[in-house]
Every structure is written in structure tokens, then in C-alpha cells.
Write a protein that holds these residues in place. Structure first.
Motif, PDB file in Angstrom:
ATOM      1  N   UNK A 113       0.823  -1.207   0.000  1.00  0.00           N
ATOM      2  CA  UNK A 113       0.000   0.000   0.000  1.00  0.00           C
ATOM      3  C   UNK A 113       0.861   1.262   0.000  1.00  0.00           C
ATOM      4  N   UNK A 114       1.944   1.260   0.740  1.00  0.00           N
ATOM      5  CA  UNK A 114       2.838   2.420   0.771  1.00  0.00           C
ATOM      6  C   UNK A 114       3.517   2.651  -0.562  1.00  0.00           C
ATOM      7  N   UNK A 115       3.956   1.562  -1.204  1.00  0.00           N
ATOM      8  CA  UNK A 115       4.585   1.680  -2.521  1.00  0.00           C
ATOM      9  C   UNK A 115       3.591   2.216  -3.543  1.00  0.00           C
ATOM     10  N   UNK A 116       2.345   1.708  -3.482  1.00  0.00           N
ATOM     11  CA  UNK A 116       1.314   2.165  -4.412  1.00  0.00           C
ATOM     12  C   UNK A 116       1.052   3.663  -4.211  1.00  0.00           C
ATOM     13  N   UNK A 117       0.936   4.091  -2.960  1.00  0.00           N
ATOM     14  CA  UNK A 117       0.672   5.509  -2.676  1.00  0.00           C
ATOM     15  C   UNK A 117       1.822   6.373  -3.200  1.00  0.00           C
ATOM     16  N   UNK A 118       3.060   5.921  -3.010  1.00  0.00           N
ATOM     17  CA  UNK A 118       4.217   6.667  -3.514  1.00  0.00           C
ATOM     18  C   UNK A 118       4.204   6.713  -5.036  1.00  0.00           C
ATOM     19  N   UNK A 119       3.876   5.599  -5.679  1.00  0.00           N
ATOM     20  CA  UNK A 119       3.788   5.570  -7.132  1.00  0.00           C
ATOM     21  C   UNK A 119       2.733   6.549  -7.634  1.00  0.00           C
ATOM     22  N   UNK A 120       1.575   6.560  -7.001  1.00  0.00           N
ATOM     23  CA  UNK A 120       0.509   7.457  -7.421  1.00  0.00           C
ATOM     24  C   UNK A 120       0.904   8.926  -7.239  1.00  0.00           C
ATOM     25  N   UNK A 121       1.612   9.236  -6.165  1.00  0.00           N
ATOM     26  CA  UNK A 121       2.087  10.606  -5.965  1.00  0.00           C
ATOM     27  C   UNK A 121       3.043  11.010  -7.078  1.00  0.00           C
ATOM     28  N   UNK A 122       3.950  10.082  -7.442  1.00  0.00           N
ATOM     29  CA  UNK A 122       4.899  10.377  -8.518  1.00  0.00           C
ATOM     30  C   UNK A 122       4.163  10.536  -9.844  1.00  0.00           C
ATOM     31  N   UNK A 123       3.203   9.689 -10.124  1.00  0.00           N
ATOM     32  CA  UNK A 123       2.445   9.775 -11.369  1.00  0.00           C
ATOM     33  C   UNK A 123       1.653  11.058 -11.453  1.00  0.00           C
ATOM     34  N   UNK A 124       1.067  11.488 -10.339  1.00  0.00           N
ATOM     35  CA  UNK A 124       0.285  12.709 -10.335  1.00  0.00           C
ATOM     36  C   UNK A 124       1.127  13.959 -10.535  1.00  0.00           C
ATOM     37  N   UNK A 125       2.394  13.882 -10.103  1.00  0.00           N
ATOM     38  CA  UNK A 125       3.298  15.029 -10.309  1.00  0.00           C
ATOM     39  C   UNK A 125       3.598  15.225 -11.781  1.00  0.00           C
ATOM     40  N   UNK A 126       3.441  14.110 -12.559  1.00  0.00           N
ATOM     41  CA  UNK A 126       3.636  14.142 -13.997  1.00  0.00           C
ATOM     42  C   UNK A 126       4.904  14.727 -14.383  1.00  0.00           C
TER      43      UNK A 126
END
Length: 126
Positions: A113-126
Motif C-alpha cells: 500500500x505504501x509503494x502504491x501511494x508513492x507511485x501514485x504521488x509520482x504519477x500525479x506530479x507528472x
């Protein structure tokens, strides 16, 4: 031909790095199944060989446009940006399960879950 294939570098040390490596392995498998080298795939999608290699190795975050182009070139069913019609994400508490909804009998990818949240934050930063 290299035109900003990614939206960040050095993701390998971050929590989302493992997800990026898993994603990159999937791109590599599709490319190899299609009988293409990194240079050939890069040429067909408008990116450089080094950028394709970096995405496959999980060192670069691919832009949505690259993901879509790779899906078209390699004949992948659906895509990560297909309005949710292809990729399903299920929150299992301490983990997140990701699978291809068009292939429900096949294995899903399990990400912390932590890795997924970090991935989503990085993706949203675009």
C-alpha cells in the motif's frame, strides 16, 4: 527523437520504485513478445532507446502518452489510461492488487500500500 519520455528520474530509491520495476518488466516482456529491440520500439513510439531502457529498468516514470503509444505498437489489449476498462485496482488494506480486467483468470500484481501511494504521488506530479 527523444522527447521527454518520463516525468522523473531516480525513482529506484523511493517506495514506488518496486512498482516501476514491475511495470518496466511488463513493458519488456511485451516488447520481446513483439520481436522488437529497445531501439526499434523507441523509433516506433517516438522515444530514444535509452529512454525505453530506463522505463523497462524502472529508473524512469513513463508519461501516459508513452504508455498509450507502447500499448498501440505492441498490440496490448486496453491500456493503463483506458478509462478503467482494462486495469483494475483493488485496495486490500496493506496491499494493492492490480490486474488486467480483460484477463481475470490471470495473476494480479500485488504492491504494498505504501509503494502504491508513492507511485501514485509520482504519477500525479507528472
Amino acid at each position: 527523437m527523444e522527447s521527454g519520455a518520463d516525468s522523473g528520474a531516480g525513482a529506484e530509491g523511493e517506495a514506488g520504485g518496486e512498482f516501476l520495476r514491475c511495470f518496466g518488466r511488463q513493458i519488456k516482456l511485451l516488447r520481446e513478445q513483439g520481436g522488437l529491440t529497445q531501439a526499434q520500439l523507441g523509433e516506433r513510439v517516438g522515444y530514444g532507446e535509452a529512454q525505453i531502457a530506463a522505463v523497462e529498468q524502472g529508473r524512469r516514470i513513463p508519461k501516459p502518452e508513452l504508455i498509450d503509444a507502447v500499448g498501440r505498437v505492441l498490440g496490448a489489449r486496453g491500456g493503463a489510461r483506458n478509462g478503467g476498462d482494462c486495469v483494475e485496482v483493488a485496495d486490500a488494506g496493506t496491499a494493492v492488487l492490480v490486474r488486467d480486467s480483460k484477463r481475470p483468470g490471470e495473476a494480479s500484481l500485488t504492491v504494498g500500500a505504501g509503494e502504491w501511494a508513492a507511485f501514485m504521488r509520482m504519477a500525479e506530479r507528472g
